[in-house]
Write a protein that holds these residues in place. Structure first.
Motif, short mmCIF file in Angstrom:
data_model
loop_
_atom_site.label_atom_id
_atom_site.label_comp_id
_atom_site.label_asym_id
_atom_site.label_seq_id
_atom_site.Cartn_x
_atom_site.Cartn_y
_atom_site.Cartn_z
N MET A 1 111.36 4.16 45.35
CA MET A 1 109.90 4.26 45.20
C MET A 1 109.29 4.80 46.50
SD MET A 1 107.11 1.31 44.16
CE MET A 1 107.66 1.31 42.45
N SER A 2 108.37 5.75 46.37
CA SER A 2 107.76 6.36 47.54
C SER A 2 106.83 5.39 48.26
CB SER A 2 106.97 7.60 47.13
OG SER A 2 105.77 7.21 46.46
N GLU A 3 106.52 5.73 49.50
CA GLU A 3 105.58 4.92 50.28
C GLU A 3 104.22 4.86 49.58
OE1 GLU A 3 104.01 4.74 54.90
OE2 GLU A 3 104.07 6.69 53.88
N LEU A 4 103.75 6.01 49.11
CA LEU A 4 102.45 6.05 48.44
C LEU A 4 102.44 5.13 47.22
CD1 LEU A 4 100.26 9.14 47.70
CD2 LEU A 4 100.75 7.53 45.87
N ASN A 5 103.46 5.24 46.38
CA ASN A 5 103.54 4.44 45.16
C ASN A 5 103.54 2.95 45.48
OD1 ASN A 5 103.88 3.69 42.49
ND2 ASN A 5 105.69 4.95 42.16
N SER A 6 104.35 2.55 46.45
CA SER A 6 104.46 1.14 46.81
C SER A 6 103.17 0.61 47.43
CB SER A 6 105.63 0.95 47.78
OG SER A 6 105.76 -0.39 48.15
N LEU A 7 102.60 1.38 48.36
CA LEU A 7 101.38 0.93 49.03
C LEU A 7 100.19 0.90 48.09
CD1 LEU A 7 101.67 2.75 52.49
CD2 LEU A 7 101.93 0.30 52.03
N PHE A 8 100.12 1.87 47.18
CA PHE A 8 99.01 1.88 46.22
C PHE A 8 99.08 0.64 45.33
CE2 PHE A 8 96.46 2.92 42.57
CZ PHE A 8 95.43 3.71 43.08
N ARG A 9 100.26 0.32 44.85
CA ARG A 9 100.44 -0.87 44.01
C ARG A 9 100.02 -2.14 44.78
NH1 ARG A 9 104.42 -0.50 39.66
NH2 ARG A 9 104.79 1.69 39.16
N LYS A 10 100.40 -2.18 46.04
CA LYS A 10 100.03 -3.34 46.86
C LYS A 10 98.52 -3.42 47.02
CE LYS A 10 100.77 -5.37 51.46
NZ LYS A 10 101.41 -5.18 52.79
N ARG A 11 97.87 -2.27 47.23
CA ARG A 11 96.41 -2.27 47.46
C ARG A 11 95.65 -2.78 46.23
NH1 ARG A 11 91.93 0.71 50.45
NH2 ARG A 11 90.47 -1.03 50.25
N ILE A 12 96.11 -2.42 45.03
CA ILE A 12 95.35 -2.83 43.84
C ILE A 12 95.92 -4.08 43.18
CG2 ILE A 12 94.65 -0.44 43.45
CD1 ILE A 12 96.53 -0.41 41.00
N GLY A 13 97.04 -4.59 43.71
CA GLY A 13 97.55 -5.88 43.25
C GLY A 13 98.44 -5.84 42.02
N ILE A 14 99.35 -4.85 41.97
CA ILE A 14 100.34 -4.85 40.89
C ILE A 14 101.74 -4.77 41.49
CG2 ILE A 14 98.78 -3.82 39.19
CD1 ILE A 14 100.16 -1.15 39.66
N LYS A 15 102.71 -5.26 40.75
CA LYS A 15 104.07 -5.37 41.27
C LYS A 15 104.77 -4.01 41.28
CE LYS A 15 104.64 -10.13 39.62
NZ LYS A 15 105.41 -11.03 38.72
N ASP A 16 105.76 -3.89 42.17
CA ASP A 16 106.52 -2.65 42.28
C ASP A 16 107.26 -2.31 40.99
OD1 ASP A 16 105.68 -2.16 44.82
OD2 ASP A 16 107.56 -2.68 45.81
N ASP A 17 107.66 -3.33 40.24
CA ASP A 17 108.44 -3.07 39.04
C ASP A 17 107.59 -2.98 37.77
OD1 ASP A 17 107.73 -5.71 38.83
OD2 ASP A 17 109.76 -6.48 38.49
N GLU A 18 106.28 -3.04 37.91
CA GLU A 18 105.40 -2.92 36.72
C GLU A 18 105.35 -1.47 36.26
OE1 GLU A 18 100.76 -3.59 35.34
OE2 GLU A 18 101.60 -4.85 36.91
N GLU A 19 105.64 -1.26 34.99
CA GLU A 19 105.60 0.10 34.44
C GLU A 19 104.15 0.54 34.26
OE1 GLU A 19 107.07 2.65 30.52
OE2 GLU A 19 107.50 0.51 30.66
N ILE A 20 103.88 1.76 34.66
CA ILE A 20 102.54 2.34 34.49
C ILE A 20 102.61 3.31 33.32
CG2 ILE A 20 100.63 3.51 35.60
CD1 ILE A 20 101.46 0.95 36.99
N SER A 21 101.92 2.98 32.23
CA SER A 21 101.92 3.83 31.05
C SER A 21 100.48 4.12 30.63
CB SER A 21 102.67 3.15 29.90
OG SER A 21 101.94 2.02 29.44
N PHE A 22 100.32 5.02 29.68
CA PHE A 22 98.97 5.31 29.20
C PHE A 22 98.33 4.06 28.61
CE2 PHE A 22 95.85 6.71 26.06
CZ PHE A 22 95.08 7.58 26.82
N ASN A 23 99.12 3.20 28.01
CA ASN A 23 98.60 2.01 27.36
C ASN A 23 97.97 1.01 28.33
OD1 ASN A 23 99.32 2.90 24.80
ND2 ASN A 23 101.35 1.95 24.90
#
Length: 258
Positions: A1-23
Motif C-alpha cells: 500500500m502506498s504512503e498516500l493510500n495509508s496516510l489518507f485512510r489514517k486521516r479519515i479514520g478507516i482501516k488499511d484493509d477496508e475495501e473501497i468500492s462504489f457501494n
C-alpha cells in the motif's frame, strides 16, 4: 500500500484493509468531509507551495492541514486512483448567487468525474459547506444526503457543459446553482492547478485572498470560522458569535486542529 493510500485512510479514520468500492463511496466522502477542513490559511499567510503529489501529501496528510478545492479534490482523486476507480479531474466556475452571475476571472473550481458501470458521476470534497457527500449522477437524478439535495444537469454555459444544482438542508428553499463545469476538458497533470492557485492567491476578485476562512461538515451540520465570526449550524439551528484575534486562534485549534 502506498504512503498516500495509508496516510489518507489514517486521516479519515478507516482501516488499511477496508475495501473501497462504489457501494461505500458515500461513507468515504462523508468521512473525508468531516476530517479535512476547507480552508485558505496558506493563501492568507503566504505559505503557497507548488501543487505536486508530494506537497499535497505533506500538507494534507502529514501536517494534517486542510485546503481549497484544487488541493482537496486532487488528493481525493489520487486516493481513488490508488483504489482502482476510473476517475478524472475537471475544472469549472462557482456561481455567485448574490450577484447572480458567474465570475469571469477563470475556471478556478476543481472537481472529480467518476465512471462506474458505464454511468458517470460528479464527486466533490472541496466545495466548503456545499458538499453533496454522495456521488451525483450526470442523469439529472436528485441525490439526497445529510447535507441536502443535489443534482447534475446538462446545460451549455460559457464555463462548461454541465451544472451542479444544490438545495442545502435547513438553508435553501429552492434549487440554486453551485457551479458549471466542463466534462470534456480532462486535466492530465496536477501542475495545471498552479495557475488556479495563482489566480486564487493574487486576483483582486478572488474571494479567498482577503480574510481567513475555515469550513467543515459536522455530524450535526457544519461550522465556519473567519477572523471576525464563528458560525455553527446544528440540526437546523444557527448560532453566530463575534470573535477577536485571540478567540480566533483558540477556535482554530479547538474546532479544526490547525
Amino acid at each position: 500500500m502506498s504512503e498516500l493510500n495509508s496516510l489518507f485512510r489514517k486521516r479519515i479514520g478507516i482501516k488499511d484493509d477496508e475495501e473501497i468500492s462504489f457501494n461505500n463511496l458515500a461513507s468515504i466522502l462523508e468521512k473525508t468531509a468531516k476530517s479535512i477542513p476547507f480552508e485558505n490559511l496558506c493563501i492568507i499567510e503566504n505559505r503557497i507551495k507548488e501543487i505536486t503529489n508530494v506537497n499535497l501529501i505533506n500538507k494534507l496528510l502529514i501536517r494534517n492541514e486542510g485546503g481549497l478545492c484544487y488541493e482537496l479534490n486532487s488528493l481525493f482523486y489520487l486516493f481513488l486512483m490508488e483504489n482502482g476507480f476510473n476517475v478524472r479531474l475537471a475544472r469549472g466556475v462557482v456561481y455567485d448567487n448574490v450577484a447572480q452571475k458567474y465570475p469571469t476571472f477563470g475556471r478556478t473550481h476543481v472537481t472529480i468525474i467518476l465512471t462506474n458501470e458505464n454511468k458517470t458521476y460528479l464527486l466533490d470534497t472541496g466545495f466548503g459547506a456545499n458538499l453533496p457527500l454522495k456521488p451525483v449522477p450526470f442523469s439529472g437524478e436528485i441525490v439526497t444526503s445529510n447535507n441536502g439535495e443535489f443534482r447534475v444537469i446538462k446545460k451549455a454555459t460559457d464555463f462548461g457543459d454541465y451544472v451542479l444544482l444544490i438545495k442545502l438542508k435547513h438553508k435553501d428553499l429552492d434549487w440554486r446553482i453551485g457551479y458549471a463545469f466542463e466534462s470534456n476538458d480532462v486535466v492530465m497533470d496536477l501542475s495545471e492547478f498552479n495557475e488556479i492557485q495563482k489566480i486564487i492567491a493574487e486576483h483582486e476578485e478572488s474571494p479567498f485572498n482577503k480574510n481567513p476562512l475555515i469550513t467543515q461538515i459536522t455530524n450535526e451540520g457544519n461550522k465556519t470560522l473567519t477572523n471576525t465570526s464563528f458560525t455553527q449550524w446544528t440540526n437546523g439551528v444557527v448560532t453566530k458569535e463575534e470573535v477577536d484575534e485571540k478567540k480566533y486562534k483558540e477556535l482554530v485549534k479547538q474546532h479544526f486542529a490547525l
